[in-house]
Enzyme design. Structure first.
Site, PDB file in Angstrom:
ATOM      1  N   HIS A 149     133.959   3.364 110.865  1.00 41.77           N
ATOM      2  CA  HIS A 149     133.823   4.800 109.777  1.00 41.77           C
ATOM      3  C   HIS A 149     135.484   4.886 110.757  1.00 41.77           C
ATOM      4  O   HIS A 149     135.638   6.355 110.819  1.00 41.77           O
ATOM      5  CB  HIS A 149     132.459   5.270 110.095  1.00 41.77           C
TER       6      HIS A 149
ATOM      7  N   CYS B 193     149.043  11.378 109.283  1.00 40.81           N
ATOM      8  CA  CYS B 193     149.568  11.904 108.147  1.00 40.81           C
ATOM      9  C   CYS B 193     149.043  11.506 106.802  1.00 40.81           C
ATOM     10  O   CYS B 193     149.623  10.065 107.232  1.00 40.81           O
ATOM     11  CB  CYS B 193     151.342  11.228 108.363  1.00 40.81           C
TER      12      CYS B 193
ATOM     13  N   CYS C 146     156.877  15.579 109.099  1.00 39.32           N
ATOM     14  CA  CYS C 146     158.173  15.660 108.035  1.00 39.32           C
ATOM     15  C   CYS C 146     157.182  16.407 107.021  1.00 39.32           C
ATOM     16  O   CYS C 146     157.762  16.129 105.671  1.00 39.32           O
ATOM     17  CB  CYS C 146     156.855  13.814 107.759  1.00 39.32           C
TER      18      CYS C 146
ATOM     19  N   GLY D  49     119.978   4.223 116.900  1.00 43.75           N
ATOM     20  CA  GLY D  49     120.354   6.073 116.899  1.00 43.75           C
ATOM     21  C   GLY D  49     120.291   5.548 115.573  1.00 43.75           C
ATOM     22  O   GLY D  49     122.285   6.306 115.226  1.00 43.75           O
TER      23      GLY D  49
ATOM     24  N   SER E 221     120.356   6.575 111.422  1.00 43.63           N
ATOM     25  CA  SER E 221     119.312   6.889 110.307  1.00 43.63           C
ATOM     26  C   SER E 221     119.289   5.415 109.437  1.00 43.63           C
ATOM     27  O   SER E 221     118.724   5.193 108.635  1.00 43.63           O
ATOM     28  CB  SER E 221     119.247   7.479 109.327  1.00 43.63           C
TER      29      SER E 221
ATOM     30  N   ASN F 245     115.023   4.507 118.456  1.00 38.71           N
ATOM     31  CA  ASN F 245     115.049   5.783 117.710  1.00 38.71           C
ATOM     32  C   ASN F 245     114.063   6.166 118.482  1.00 38.71           C
ATOM     33  O   ASN F 245     112.185   5.392 118.471  1.00 38.71           O
ATOM     34  CB  ASN F 245     115.531   5.166 116.487  1.00 38.71           C
TER      35      ASN F 245
ATOM     36  N   ALA G  93     117.844   7.486 123.234  1.00 42.74           N
ATOM     37  CA  ALA G  93     118.868   6.142 123.552  1.00 42.74           C
ATOM     38  C   ALA G  93     118.871   5.419 124.992  1.00 42.74           C
ATOM     39  O   ALA G  93     119.045   4.353 125.416  1.00 42.74           O
ATOM     40  CB  ALA G  93     119.731   5.876 122.872  1.00 42.74           C
TER      41      ALA G  93
HETATM   42  P1  NAD Z   1     122.671  10.106 111.433  1.00 46.62           P
HETATM   43  O1  NAD Z   1     123.101  11.099 111.679  1.00 46.62           O
HETATM   44  O2  NAD Z   1     122.422  10.297 110.191  1.00 46.62           O
HETATM   45  O3  NAD Z   1     121.053   9.749 112.350  1.00 46.62           O
HETATM   46  C1  NAD Z   1     121.003   9.702 113.501  1.00 46.62           C
HETATM   47  C2  NAD Z   1     119.881   8.872 113.864  1.00 46.62           C
HETATM   48  O4  NAD Z   1     119.699   9.118 115.435  1.00 46.62           O
HETATM   49  C3  NAD Z   1     118.785   9.336 113.305  1.00 46.62           C
HETATM   50  O5  NAD Z   1     117.217   8.156 113.300  1.00 46.62           O
HETATM   51  C4  NAD Z   1     117.348   9.936 114.460  1.00 46.62           C
HETATM   52  O6  NAD Z   1     115.964  10.211 114.433  1.00 46.62           O
HETATM   53  C5  NAD Z   1     118.250   9.766 115.453  1.00 46.62           C
HETATM   54  N1  NAD Z   1     117.818   9.917 116.839  1.00 46.62           N
HETATM   55  C6  NAD Z   1     118.516  10.918 117.120  1.00 46.62           C
HETATM   56  N2  NAD Z   1     118.539  11.386 118.679  1.00 46.62           N
HETATM   57  C7  NAD Z   1     118.632   9.934 119.659  1.00 46.62           C
HETATM   58  C8  NAD Z   1     118.810   9.864 120.674  1.00 46.62           C
HETATM   59  N3  NAD Z   1     118.201  10.301 121.902  1.00 46.62           N
HETATM   60  N4  NAD Z   1     118.358   8.531 120.667  1.00 46.62           N
HETATM   61  C9  NAD Z   1     117.842   7.177 119.835  1.00 46.62           C
HETATM   62  N5  NAD Z   1     118.136   7.552 118.356  1.00 46.62           N
HETATM   63  C10 NAD Z   1     118.659   9.276 118.641  1.00 46.62           C
HETATM   64  O7  NAD Z   1     123.585   9.151 111.909  1.00 46.62           O
HETATM   65  P2  NAD Z   1     123.831   7.934 111.422  1.00 46.62           P
HETATM   66  O8  NAD Z   1     123.389   7.130 111.279  1.00 46.62           O
HETATM   67  O9  NAD Z   1     125.133   7.160 112.426  1.00 46.62           O
HETATM   68  O10 NAD Z   1     125.093   8.528 109.985  1.00 46.62           O
HETATM   69  C11 NAD Z   1     126.474   7.901 109.891  1.00 46.62           C
HETATM   70  C12 NAD Z   1     127.647   8.930 110.247  1.00 46.62           C
HETATM   71  O11 NAD Z   1     127.256   9.822 111.498  1.00 46.62           O
HETATM   72  C13 NAD Z   1     128.420   8.027 110.209  1.00 46.62           C
HETATM   73  O12 NAD Z   1     129.477   8.517 109.137  1.00 46.62           O
HETATM   74  C14 NAD Z   1     129.374   9.263 111.669  1.00 46.62           C
HETATM   75  O13 NAD Z   1     130.538   8.547 111.323  1.00 46.62           O
HETATM   76  C15 NAD Z   1     128.648  10.945 112.031  1.00 46.62           C
HETATM   77  N6  NAD Z   1     128.773  10.399 112.903  1.00 46.62           N
HETATM   78  C16 NAD Z   1     129.173  10.992 114.569  1.00 46.62           C
HETATM   79  C17 NAD Z   1     129.194  11.201 115.332  1.00 46.62           C
HETATM   80  C18 NAD Z   1     129.681  11.092 116.463  1.00 46.62           C
HETATM   81  O14 NAD Z   1     130.892   9.531 116.743  1.00 46.62           O
HETATM   82  N7  NAD Z   1     129.073  10.762 117.523  1.00 46.62           N
HETATM   83  C19 NAD Z   1     128.369  12.129 115.078  1.00 46.62           C
HETATM   84  C20 NAD Z   1     128.113  12.709 113.976  1.00 46.62           C
HETATM   85  C21 NAD Z   1     127.894  12.424 112.601  1.00 46.62           C
END
Ligand code: NAD
Length: 252
Positions: A118, A126, A151, A188, A190, A214, A233
């Site tokens: 992602h 830009c 630019c 971690g 969903s 998770n 995690a």
């Molecule tokens: P999501 O928000 O849909 O799901 C997060 C998951 O993490 C859930 O299933 C939750 O139960 C689990 N979780 C929560 N705390 C946890 C822990 N301590 N240990 C393990 N698991 C834990 O996230 P996703 O599935 O990655 O959704 C994708 C989108 O979210 C992506 O596009 C991503 O770019 C974006 N995102 C990224 C960040 C980052 O870079 N840190 C932060 C927020 C969102």
């Protein structure tokens, strides 16, 4: 306990272990996930703030979310889970990490083979001349949003917005890893966001076993019959790494 031992044995005997990570890995670094009770979507409507359409209509508004993320990432650092994964790669257990995260923490912790499916918040791009620049240290006042390239074009983080296509290079690199994998460790995530939502099925079709870390069940847990290690995690990976590296020479 039985599940944990099974997971250790699966990883120990694996030839190609691949991790698929999501926002949950960085929650313990202080970066909230998007979904859930304390998720960013409770304050920012994703359609308005984080979609290509919303950004095109009102880039200054989207930049309020981007600034919040940039500040959060700048103030946080990789946690024990990121470090344990880097360590498992050095021990040659782990071959690649496919991450949906945009914080760059796997690389900061020392992981080498990381596919950012992602994109990343570490760079800005830009929208006109396509020049990239590092976002490091970039803090913009709210009256200066959106930031503008020399630019004249509007700058955007190199992280993917809803409605943008997944760049083909990381997508095909991820697919290759998923097809090669004999064990996929989902941490971690969903599992509701494309294309990661497809990867477990593909891995299963290619004969892989799925392990999941998770605190909650994901959309994969039951349909894909994952070996669900319920917990945070840092805790679960810490225990896994300890069990796997007891005889390792990695730290000598
Ligand atoms: P999501 O928000 O849909 O799901 C997060 C998951 O993490 C859930 O299933 C939750 O139960 C689990 N979780 C929560 N705390 C946890 C822990 N301590 N240990 C393990 N698991 C834990 O996230 P996703 O599935 O990655 O959704 C994708 C989108 O979210 C992506 O596009 C991503 O770019 C974006 N995102 C990224 C960040 C980052 O870079 N840190 C932060 C927020 C969102």
């Amino acid at each position: 306990m039985k599940r944990f031992k099974l997971a250790v044995n699966l990883i120990r005997s694996s030839k190609h272990l691949v991790v698929v990570s999501g926002a949950g890995v960085s929650v313990e670094s202080g970066i909230p996930a998007f979904r859930g009770e304390s998720g960013l979507w409770t304050r920012f409507d994703p359609q308005k703030y984080a979609s290509l359409d919303g950004f095109t209509k009102n880039p200054g508004r989207s930049w309020h979310l981007f600034m919040e993320l940039l500040v959060l990432i700048a103030q946080a650092k990789p946690n024990a889970a990121h470090h344990d994964l880097a360590s498992l790669e050095r021990c040659r257990y782990l071959k690649a990490i496919i991450t949906q995260n945009i914080d760059g923490f796997h690389q900061l912790a020392g992981s080498q083979n990381v596919i950012e499916i992602h994109g990343t918040m570490r760079n800005l791009i830009c929208t006109e001349c396509k020049q990239r620049l590092s976002s490091r240290g970039m803090i913009f006042d709210s009256e200066d949003l959106p930031p503008i390239c020399p630019c004249g074009g509007i700058l955007k983080p190199e992280a993917l917005l809803f409605g943008e296509s997944i760049p083909s290079k990381p997508y095909f690199k991820s697919l290759k890893q998923i097809r090669l994998a004999d064990v996929v460790l989902l941490i971690g995530t969903s599992g509701v966001v494309h294309p990661v939502s497809e990867f477990p099925e593909i891995a299963l079709r290619h004969g892989a076993r799925l392990i999941e870390i998770n605190p909650e069940e994901s959309v994969f847990t039951r349909p894909c019959n994952t070996l669900h290690l319920k917990g945070k995690a840092t805790t679960v990976l810490g225990e896994l790494k300890k069990a796997l590296t007891t005889d390792s020479k990695e730290d000598q």
